[in-house]
Design a protein around this motif. Structure first.
Motif, PDB file in Angstrom:
ATOM      1  N   SER A   1       0.836  -1.195   0.000  1.00 48.98           N
ATOM      2  CA  SER A   1       0.000   0.000   0.000  1.00 48.98           C
ATOM      3  C   SER A   1       0.877   1.253   0.000  1.00 48.98           C
ATOM      4  O   SER A   1       1.749   1.401   0.866  1.00 48.98           O
ATOM      5  CB  SER A   1      -0.909   0.019   1.234  1.00 48.98           C
ATOM      6  N   VAL A   2       0.627   2.142  -0.967  1.00 51.92           N
ATOM      7  CA  VAL A   2       1.337   3.407  -1.015  1.00 51.92           C
ATOM      8  C   VAL A   2       0.977   4.256   0.200  1.00 51.92           C
ATOM      9  O   VAL A   2       1.826   4.939   0.779  1.00 51.92           O
ATOM     10  CB  VAL A   2       1.009   4.162  -2.323  1.00 51.92           C
TER      11      VAL A   2
ATOM     12  N   GLY B   1      -4.185  -4.747  -3.652  1.00 53.97           N
ATOM     13  CA  GLY B   1      -3.134  -3.791  -3.331  1.00 53.97           C
ATOM     14  C   GLY B   1      -2.039  -3.807  -4.372  1.00 53.97           C
ATOM     15  O   GLY B   1      -2.220  -4.316  -5.481  1.00 53.97           O
ATOM     16  N   MET B   2      -0.883  -3.256  -4.020  1.00 50.76           N
ATOM     17  CA  MET B   2       0.257  -3.183  -4.922  1.00 50.76           C
ATOM     18  C   MET B   2       0.992  -4.517  -4.889  1.00 50.76           C
ATOM     19  O   MET B   2       1.604  -4.885  -3.892  1.00 50.76           O
ATOM     20  CB  MET B   2       1.195  -2.054  -4.507  1.00 50.76           C
ATOM     21  N   ALA B   3       0.924  -5.248  -5.995  1.00 46.63           N
ATOM     22  CA  ALA B   3       1.530  -6.580  -6.051  1.00 46.63           C
ATOM     23  C   ALA B   3       2.916  -6.496  -6.678  1.00 46.63           C
ATOM     24  O   ALA B   3       3.122  -5.782  -7.664  1.00 46.63           O
ATOM     25  CB  ALA B   3       0.646  -7.520  -6.871  1.00 46.63           C
ATOM     26  N   PRO B   4       3.898  -7.200  -6.136  1.00 41.78           N
ATOM     27  CA  PRO B   4       5.250  -7.158  -6.687  1.00 41.78           C
ATOM     28  C   PRO B   4       5.342  -7.919  -8.004  1.00 41.78           C
ATOM     29  O   PRO B   4       4.684  -8.943  -8.197  1.00 41.78           O
ATOM     30  CB  PRO B   4       6.088  -7.835  -5.605  1.00 41.78           C
ATOM     31  N   THR B   5       6.153  -7.417  -8.904  1.00 38.97           N
ATOM     32  CA  THR B   5       6.441  -8.109 -10.153  1.00 38.97           C
ATOM     33  C   THR B   5       7.473  -9.200  -9.886  1.00 38.97           C
ATOM     34  O   THR B   5       8.109  -9.228  -8.809  1.00 38.97           O
ATOM     35  CB  THR B   5       7.004  -7.132 -11.189  1.00 38.97           C
ATOM     36  N   PRO B   6       7.693 -10.096 -10.842  1.00 43.30           N
ATOM     37  CA  PRO B   6       8.745 -11.098 -10.668  1.00 43.30           C
ATOM     38  C   PRO B   6      10.122 -10.476 -10.394  1.00 43.30           C
ATOM     39  O   PRO B   6      10.912 -11.018  -9.619  1.00 43.30           O
ATOM     40  CB  PRO B   6       8.727 -11.857 -11.996  1.00 43.30           C
TER      41      PRO B   6
END
Length: 302
Positions: A24-25, A61-66
């Motif tokens: 979350s930003v 929410g904000m999901a991380p990329t690989p």
């Protein structure tokens, strides 16, 4: 990964870590104490430097990329290394230390300070060795080059780059034998002037004593002059002579030899005993420990 010259700033790495953990930003901004626009700006810089979106918006929410998944572990390792660097200090464990310290002290300190210091060290730091040197014109240089760790006493001529810490104030007392034929309950200026005196030439405070006597236009009748404090107590105990000394050494000799202590009837400027060390060794763990010991043993003592 970018080249070493292009490594992200620590604040951007902290954002990466927090954003990965919170997703979350808004929460990242709260944890880092920044506004959301600032966090968005930092995230843009981080994406540009690492050449990847890193996080994408999802319903959860904000999901991380690989790429972010691959980078989070090395990022946290870098942050932990930075934390250790900020908190880094060569450890000093007194119970096991094999350290060699050198102290510059006055002659009086051999009687008043060293016994208590050694008593403490033999219990708390048995592997520590002490060397003792006199306070003289070489003391400042010795502190600067690490030839001495601390100077303890009244050393007003020490110059720049020297830290100092007050240990205790000193005024002046007079000692006399308990069997003195003329001095019983008090010592007046008149009696002081008429008695025979022992003059101890050692000690950086002697100039203060001589200046006070000169202001009072009083001249002592010196019967014996000594270069140091060795034998002073026994001499005063066995004669009708008087000696004028700083209170700490005076009280110590009085306790040892059963002497009477009187406030000096002549106004003599007092002084402050301090410990001194060079700025180069201000953060040295062993030096800091020893300074703490001296403050514990002698701080605010009169």
């Amino acid at each position: 990964m970018p080249s070493p010259e292009g490594l992200p700033e620590p604040k951007l790495l902290m954002l990466f870590d927090v954003l990965y953990s919170t997703g979350s930003v808004t929460r990242a901004a709260e944890q880092l104490g920044q506004s959301q626009p600032t966090i968005s700006l930092w995230l843009g810089k981080l994406r540009q430097q690492l050449r990847d979106p890193l996080f994408v918006r999802t319903p959860g929410g904000m999901a991380p990329t690989p790429q972010a998944e691959a980078l989070i572990t090395p990022c946290r390792e870098v942050l932990e290394s930075l934390r250790r660097l900020v908190a880094w200090e060569i450890a000093f464990e007194p119970a096991t230390a094999q350290r060699h310290f050198r102290l510059c002290v006055s002659d009086a300190s051999h009687i008043t300070l060293l016994p208590r210091i050694l008593e403490y060290l033999r219990v708390q730091a048995p592997g520590v060795r002490l060397d003792v040197a006199r306070i003289d014109g070489n003391t400042e240089r010795a502190l600067e080059i690490g030839e001495a760790d601390l100077a303890i006493g009244f050393v007003p001529w020490l110059g720049g780059g020297i830290y100092q810490q007050v240990l205790f104030p000193q005024d002046w007392v007079c000692l006399a034998s308990p069997r003195h034929p003329r001095i019983k309950r008090s010592l007046s200026a008149r009696a002081y002037a008429s008695e025979g005196h022992v003059l101890v030439s050692a000690g950086t405070g002697q100039k203060l004593l001589e200046a006070g006597l000169a202001r009072a236009q009083l001249k002592r009748r010196v019967v014996l002059e000594l270069p140091g404090f060795l034998g002073v107590g026994a001499i005063v105990q066995g004669t009708d002579l008087v000696v004028t000394l700083p209170r700490h050494i005076g009280q110590t000799l009085a306790d040892t030899h059963g002497l009477k202590v009187f406030d000096c009837p002549v106004l003599i400027d007092g002084f402050t005993v301090k410990q001194h060390w060079h700025a180069r060794y201000h953060q040295d763990a062993g030096n800091r420990w020893l300074r703490g010991v001296l403050l514990e043993l002698f701080g605010a003592r009169r």
